[in-house]
Design a protein around this motif. Sequence first.
Motif, PDB file in Angstrom:
ATOM      1  N   LEU A  34       0.799  -1.225   0.000  1.00  0.00           N
ATOM      2  CA  LEU A  34       0.000   0.000   0.000  1.00  0.00           C
ATOM      3  C   LEU A  34       0.834   1.279   0.000  1.00  0.00           C
ATOM      4  CD1 LEU A  34      -3.181  -0.449   2.221  1.00  0.00           C
ATOM      5  CD2 LEU A  34      -3.047   0.165  -0.186  1.00  0.00           C
ATOM      6  N   THR A  38      -0.321   3.652  -2.925  1.00  0.00           N
ATOM      7  CA  THR A  38      -1.130   4.773  -2.451  1.00  0.00           C
ATOM      8  C   THR A  38      -0.671   6.091  -3.077  1.00  0.00           C
ATOM      9  OG1 THR A  38      -1.635   3.702  -0.348  1.00  0.00           O
ATOM     10  CG2 THR A  38      -1.834   6.085  -0.419  1.00  0.00           C
ATOM     11  N   LYS A  39       0.646   6.265  -3.225  1.00  0.00           N
ATOM     12  CA  LYS A  39       1.151   7.532  -3.770  1.00  0.00           C
ATOM     13  C   LYS A  39       1.002   7.619  -5.282  1.00  0.00           C
ATOM     14  CE  LYS A  39       5.950   5.932  -4.216  1.00  0.00           C
ATOM     15  NZ  LYS A  39       7.312   6.027  -3.676  1.00  0.00           N
ATOM     16  N   TRP A  45      -5.348   8.177   0.105  1.00  0.00           N
ATOM     17  CA  TRP A  45      -5.532   7.665   1.465  1.00  0.00           C
ATOM     18  C   TRP A  45      -6.809   6.847   1.622  1.00  0.00           C
ATOM     19  CZ3 TRP A  45      -3.604  10.020   6.512  1.00  0.00           C
ATOM     20  CH2 TRP A  45      -2.277  10.437   6.390  1.00  0.00           C
ATOM     21  N   LEU A  47      -7.642   4.476  -0.331  1.00  0.00           N
ATOM     22  CA  LEU A  47      -7.426   3.170  -0.931  1.00  0.00           C
ATOM     23  C   LEU A  47      -7.591   2.018   0.065  1.00  0.00           C
ATOM     24  CD1 LEU A  47      -6.786   1.974  -3.693  1.00  0.00           C
ATOM     25  CD2 LEU A  47      -4.368   2.012  -3.078  1.00  0.00           C
ATOM     26  N   THR A 283      -3.753   3.822   7.775  1.00  0.00           N
ATOM     27  CA  THR A 283      -3.062   5.030   7.321  1.00  0.00           C
ATOM     28  C   THR A 283      -3.301   6.199   8.275  1.00  0.00           C
ATOM     29  OG1 THR A 283      -4.960   5.432   5.881  1.00  0.00           O
ATOM     30  CG2 THR A 283      -3.025   4.424   4.882  1.00  0.00           C
TER      31      THR A 283
END
Length: 429
Positions: A34, A38-39, A45, A47, A283
């Motif tokens: 992740l 994610t980036k 965020w 995800l 996160t």
Amino acid sequence: MSTSGWGNPLLSHLLVAMFGMGSWVAVNSLWVELPVVTKALPEGWNLPAYLTVLIALSNIGPVSITLAHKFSPGLLNERHVIYTIQALGVVSSAALALSWDRTVLLGGERHSVPYLTLTFVLALACCTSNVTFLPFMSRLPPAFIRTFFVGQGFSALFPCVAALAQGVGQLECRNGSTANGSLSLRPHYLEESFSAGSFFWLLTGLLAVSLLSFAGLSWRGARDRGAPSHQPGGAEESHRLSEVSAEAPKPSAPFCTSRNLYLLALLALSNALTNGVLPSIQTYSCLPYGSTTFHLAVVLGNLANPVACFIAMFALWRSSVGLSVLALLGGLFGAYILALAAFSPCPPLLGKPAGVALVVISWMLFTGFFSYLKVAIGSILHAAGHSALVWCGAAIQVGSLIGALVMFPLVSIYHLFTSGQACVDLCGQ
């Protein structure tokens, strides 16, 4: 060809462990990776919440299998279903390696349709494994059920080792210019040692190893059925493994007892937390302390899984009271993690080493306690036979579904949790 090696108990346990590793290695790999995806993907965020609900929706697989066992006993060939699940995982993982970063324009916004679709397919295979792999283990002696759970621990360990080698989610805050010409800190993500695509190719290899291990177990069981009983070289072990392909269920302890029902409820509750509630807000609980903290919490939290399973091989706690205490302890650490997410982006002890240590340790102990609980309950229910392990897998999936359905609207619809911004001080530190 010599067959004496097949009589080696260590080889038998290795095959069972690698078989068990394939049950959840795909979903665990998705979580570990992740910080990288994610980036790059537009969901950002949110995800983890999408991932959680897709995993929950994939419970259509285990529900179908459970209903087939209930209303049409003997309809499904368990080995064929397992082969299908594993082949589906290998193909889907290879497709993910090729297309994970592609996006599709829907409703004027970009969405990671290939990634999310293949995530659902992989989750479908993983979730269905709980009601096929576990019941299959009822054909083996009790010692192998613990080895199977150790293998499930490997499904977290191997992706974590790969993530450590990859160096995921590391960033630096560097000076940059804003639109009005002023200077501010901007996040600069460091290049990983290898790409997410390469990581997913590694996942494909692990799933292929699990498939081959199950093929080895099945081949060995078929060979042993046709071997004479006086065959040398580990005849006792070969006799045990011949149960792999036996069709007649072995005598088992009563299943519908108040203790077993309580253990199933406890198992469902623990999986609601570990597979639904807490992953949705990981996160929010970790990233305010920095990307390194997030990385450590994900990796070391998953490392706690095989460690707990390994401990259970030598020290198994069967007391219902003792298991309830472990669940309570794990729940306390889970409550602390949930509180950190609620305070995001300004949780307690932000900017202090104690805050980083507490969140990482909390994730490790939370995962460790509930991993041990799962092994213990699975070992206890093994004595009740095939049907008990089917319901054991069903309880895992029901709990995961409830946890995900509770958290998805809170995270993605009502936005009760607030995300931070990398390299931006929102808390006056």
